[in-house]
Design a protein around this motif. Structure first.
Motif, PDB file in Angstrom:
ATOM      1  N   ASN A  55       1.136   8.527   1.506  1.00  9.95           N
ATOM      2  CA  ASN A  55       0.186   9.417   1.408  1.00  9.95           C
ATOM      3  C   ASN A  55      -0.764   9.228   1.269  1.00  9.95           C
ATOM      4  O   ASN A  55      -2.150   8.402   0.092  1.00  9.95           O
ATOM      5  CB  ASN A  55       0.367  11.141   1.321  1.00  9.95           C
ATOM      6  N   SER A  56      -1.810   9.820   0.837  1.00 10.32           N
ATOM      7  CA  SER A  56      -3.478   9.699   0.743  1.00 10.32           C
ATOM      8  C   SER A  56      -3.761   9.108  -0.727  1.00 10.32           C
ATOM      9  O   SER A  56      -4.006   8.932  -1.154  1.00 10.32           O
ATOM     10  CB  SER A  56      -4.363  10.838   0.701  1.00 10.32           C
ATOM     11  N   GLU A  57      -3.150  10.358  -1.387  1.00 10.61           N
ATOM     12  CA  GLU A  57      -3.119  10.467  -3.243  1.00 10.61           C
ATOM     13  C   GLU A  57      -2.024   9.154  -3.839  1.00 10.61           C
ATOM     14  O   GLU A  57      -3.008   9.281  -4.607  1.00 10.61           O
ATOM     15  CB  GLU A  57      -2.430  11.626  -3.204  1.00 10.61           C
ATOM     16  N   GLN A  58      -1.308   8.620  -2.670  1.00 13.54           N
ATOM     17  CA  GLN A  58      -0.948   7.528  -3.722  1.00 13.54           C
ATOM     18  C   GLN A  58      -1.566   6.677  -2.765  1.00 13.54           C
ATOM     19  O   GLN A  58      -1.911   5.892  -3.874  1.00 13.54           O
ATOM     20  CB  GLN A  58       0.325   6.948  -2.273  1.00 13.54           C
ATOM     21  N   ILE A  59      -2.379   6.605  -2.440  1.00 12.50           N
ATOM     22  CA  ILE A  59      -3.922   5.058  -0.957  1.00 12.50           C
ATOM     23  C   ILE A  59      -4.166   5.281  -2.453  1.00 12.50           C
ATOM     24  O   ILE A  59      -4.677   3.973  -2.975  1.00 12.50           O
ATOM     25  CB  ILE A  59      -3.649   5.685  -0.233  1.00 12.50           C
ATOM     26  N   TYR A  60      -4.903   6.720  -3.099  1.00 14.17           N
ATOM     27  CA  TYR A  60      -5.969   7.047  -3.796  1.00 14.17           C
ATOM     28  C   TYR A  60      -5.519   6.273  -4.951  1.00 14.17           C
ATOM     29  O   TYR A  60      -6.389   5.189  -5.715  1.00 14.17           O
ATOM     30  CB  TYR A  60      -6.392   7.835  -3.773  1.00 14.17           C
ATOM     31  N   ARG A  61      -4.507   6.515  -5.067  1.00 17.71           N
ATOM     32  CA  ARG A  61      -4.083   6.297  -6.990  1.00 17.71           C
ATOM     33  C   ARG A  61      -3.383   4.548  -6.982  1.00 17.71           C
ATOM     34  O   ARG A  61      -4.389   4.650  -8.051  1.00 17.71           O
ATOM     35  CB  ARG A  61      -2.898   6.626  -7.591  1.00 17.71           C
ATOM     36  N   MET A  62      -3.062   3.856  -6.454  1.00 14.16           N
ATOM     37  CA  MET A  62      -3.229   2.773  -6.136  1.00 14.16           C
ATOM     38  C   MET A  62      -4.217   1.559  -5.850  1.00 14.16           C
ATOM     39  O   MET A  62      -4.615   0.427  -6.834  1.00 14.16           O
ATOM     40  CB  MET A  62      -2.128   1.901  -4.692  1.00 14.16           C
ATOM     41  N   GLN A  63      -5.000   2.268  -5.572  1.00 12.49           N
ATOM     42  CA  GLN A  63      -7.001   1.740  -5.415  1.00 12.49           C
ATOM     43  C   GLN A  63      -7.209   2.031  -6.391  1.00 12.49           C
ATOM     44  O   GLN A  63      -8.026   0.427  -7.306  1.00 12.49           O
ATOM     45  CB  GLN A  63      -8.083   2.648  -4.121  1.00 12.49           C
ATOM     46  N   ARG A  64      -6.872   2.862  -7.720  1.00 10.15           N
ATOM     47  CA  ARG A  64      -8.047   3.406  -8.564  1.00 10.15           C
ATOM     48  C   ARG A  64      -7.377   2.715  -9.968  1.00 10.15           C
ATOM     49  O   ARG A  64      -7.965   1.435 -10.447  1.00 10.15           O
ATOM     50  CB  ARG A  64      -7.960   4.039  -8.925  1.00 10.15           C
ATOM     51  N   ASP A  65      -6.072   2.097  -9.148  1.00  4.75           N
ATOM     52  CA  ASP A  65      -5.147   1.916 -10.970  1.00  4.75           C
ATOM     53  C   ASP A  65      -4.913   0.393 -10.869  1.00  4.75           C
ATOM     54  O   ASP A  65      -5.544  -0.384 -11.567  1.00  4.75           O
ATOM     55  CB  ASP A  65      -3.593   2.529 -11.182  1.00  4.75           C
ATOM     56  N   LYS A  66      -4.934  -0.221  -9.405  1.00  3.35           N
ATOM     57  CA  LYS A  66      -4.807  -1.511  -9.090  1.00  3.35           C
ATOM     58  C   LYS A  66      -5.661  -1.965  -8.910  1.00  3.35           C
ATOM     59  O   LYS A  66      -5.451  -3.037  -8.418  1.00  3.35           O
ATOM     60  CB  LYS A  66      -3.224  -2.026  -8.355  1.00  3.35           C
ATOM     61  N   GLY A  67      -6.369  -1.690  -8.218  1.00  3.27           N
ATOM     62  CA  GLY A  67      -7.791  -2.174  -6.869  1.00  3.27           C
ATOM     63  C   GLY A  67      -6.776  -2.708  -5.731  1.00  3.27           C
ATOM     64  O   GLY A  67      -7.566  -3.970  -5.211  1.00  3.27           O
ATOM     65  N   SER A  68      -6.291  -1.697  -5.636  1.00  4.47           N
ATOM     66  CA  SER A  68      -5.624  -2.257  -3.739  1.00  4.47           C
ATOM     67  C   SER A  68      -5.973  -2.128  -2.720  1.00  4.47           C
ATOM     68  O   SER A  68      -6.911  -0.662  -3.037  1.00  4.47           O
ATOM     69  CB  SER A  68      -3.927  -1.593  -3.447  1.00  4.47           C
ATOM     70  N   ILE A  69      -6.239  -3.131  -2.255  1.00  8.84           N
ATOM     71  CA  ILE A  69      -7.192  -2.572  -0.742  1.00  8.84           C
ATOM     72  C   ILE A  69      -6.120  -2.708   0.233  1.00  8.84           C
ATOM     73  O   ILE A  69      -4.989  -3.359   0.683  1.00  8.84           O
ATOM     74  CB  ILE A  69      -7.800  -4.365  -0.542  1.00  8.84           C
ATOM     75  N   PHE A  70      -6.733  -2.017   1.102  1.00 11.29           N
ATOM     76  CA  PHE A  70      -5.709  -1.084   2.522  1.00 11.29           C
ATOM     77  C   PHE A  70      -6.559  -1.310   3.251  1.00 11.29           C
ATOM     78  O   PHE A  70      -7.819  -1.620   3.636  1.00 11.29           O
ATOM     79  CB  PHE A  70      -4.955   0.541   2.209  1.00 11.29           C
ATOM     80  N   ARG A  71      -5.950  -2.071   4.595  1.00  6.28           N
ATOM     81  CA  ARG A  71      -6.092  -1.322   5.636  1.00  6.28           C
ATOM     82  C   ARG A  71      -5.138  -0.513   6.977  1.00  6.28           C
ATOM     83  O   ARG A  71      -4.394  -0.390   6.130  1.00  6.28           O
ATOM     84  CB  ARG A  71      -5.820  -3.387   6.651  1.00  6.28           C
ATOM     85  N   SER A  72      -6.143  -0.467   8.547  1.00  6.03           N
ATOM     86  CA  SER A  72      -5.194   0.535   8.822  1.00  6.03           C
ATOM     87  C   SER A  72      -5.445  -0.397  10.658  1.00  6.03           C
ATOM     88  O   SER A  72      -5.795  -1.103  10.600  1.00  6.03           O
ATOM     89  CB  SER A  72      -5.517   1.962   9.032  1.00  6.03           C
ATOM     90  N   SER A  73      -4.501   0.331  10.665  1.00  7.85           N
ATOM     91  CA  SER A  73      -3.989  -0.112  12.423  1.00  7.85           C
ATOM     92  C   SER A  73      -3.690   1.239  13.624  1.00  7.85           C
ATOM     93  O   SER A  73      -2.962   1.625  12.092  1.00  7.85           O
ATOM     94  CB  SER A  73      -3.474  -1.410  12.754  1.00  7.85           C
ATOM     95  N   ALA A  74      -3.837   1.053  14.327  1.00 10.75           N
ATOM     96  CA  ALA A  74      -3.268   2.210  15.600  1.00 10.75           C
ATOM     97  C   ALA A  74      -2.363   2.077  15.790  1.00 10.75           C
ATOM     98  O   ALA A  74      -1.067   1.007  15.779  1.00 10.75           O
ATOM     99  CB  ALA A  74      -4.134   2.079  16.511  1.00 10.75           C
ATOM    100  N   PRO A  75      -1.435   3.118  15.989  1.00 12.43           N
ATOM    101  CA  PRO A  75      -0.104   3.241  16.555  1.00 12.43           C
ATOM    102  C   PRO A  75       0.201   2.260  17.732  1.00 12.43           C
ATOM    103  O   PRO A  75      -0.862   2.371  18.671  1.00 12.43           O
ATOM    104  CB  PRO A  75      -0.168   4.981  16.832  1.00 12.43           C
TER     105      PRO A  75
END
Length: 161
Positions: A55-75
Motif C-alpha cells: 500500500n501507499s504507506e509501505q511504499i513511502y516508508r520504504m522510500q524514506r527508510d531505505k531510499g527505495s526507488i519504485f516504478r509502476s506499470s499498467a495492469p
C-alpha cells in the motif's frame, strides 16, 4: 440526476470498475461495490499489486527508510479480462472509469480486454482525463448512481457535464 431504471437500489444497473491509481479508500470501494484493478508497483526484482500486496504507506516508508526507488506499470489486458468476465456474469453492463490516457497506457489494456471478450456493447470504457482522487470521485459517483438505479446513459451524461 433524472432518469432511473426499474432496478431497486439493492440491484445495481451496471458495475463500476476503476484502477488503483484512483485512490478510493477500501470502505468506499465496499460501500459502492467498486471493482478495482491494481497497478503493478516494482522495486528491484520485486513486483507488487498496488493495494493488494503493498500500500501507499509501505511504499513511502520504504522510500524514506531505505531510499527505495519504485516504478509502476499498467495492469495487463488479462487483468481486465478476468475482472470484466466476472462482472459480466452478474451485471448487464460494466462502466470502466480510469485515470487519464495522457498519464498511462492503462486504457489500452482495457480496450484490448473488451475486444477479446467481444463485449463492446456491454463494456463502456471512460477516460476520466483526471488523476488519482479526481478519477476516484467519478467512479464513486457512477457507482452510487448505479446503486440508486440511474441508467448508464444518464450517469455518463452526468460525468460528462
Amino acid at each position: 440526476m433524472g432518469e432511473k431504471n426499474s432496478n431497486s437500489p439493492q440491484h445495481s444497473s451496471f458495475a463500476v470498475v476503476t484502477d488503483s491509481a484512483s485512490d478510493i479508500p477500501i470502505e468506499f470501494r465496499e460501500k459502492y461495490r467498486i471493482a478495482v484493478i491494481p497497478f503493478y508497483v516494482g522495486q528491484g526484482c520485486q513486483e507488487y499489486r498496488d493495494g493488494i500486496d503493498i500500500n501507499s504507506e509501505q511504499i513511502y516508508r520504504m522510500q524514506r527508510d531505505k531510499g527505495s526507488i519504485f516504478r509502476s506499470s499498467a495492469p495487463s489486458p488479462r487483468d481486465f479480462y478476468q475482472v470484466y468476465q466476472q462482472l459480466l456474469n452478474h451485471y448487464p453492463h460494466v462502466l470502466s472509469i480510469h485515470i487519464s490516457s495522457r498519464l498511462s497506457a492503462l486504457i489500452n489494456s482495457a480496450h484490448t480486454a473488451r475486444k477479446l471478450l467481444q463485449a463492446a456493447s456491454r463494456i463502456t470504457i471512460y477516460d476520466s482525463m483526471a488523476a488519482t482522487m479526481g478519477c476516484g470521485l467519478m467512479a464513486m459517483i457512477a457507482a452510487k448512481a448505479s446503486l440508486q438505479g440511474y441508467t448508464l446513459d444518464k450517469t455518463l451524461a452526468f460525468l460528462n457535464y
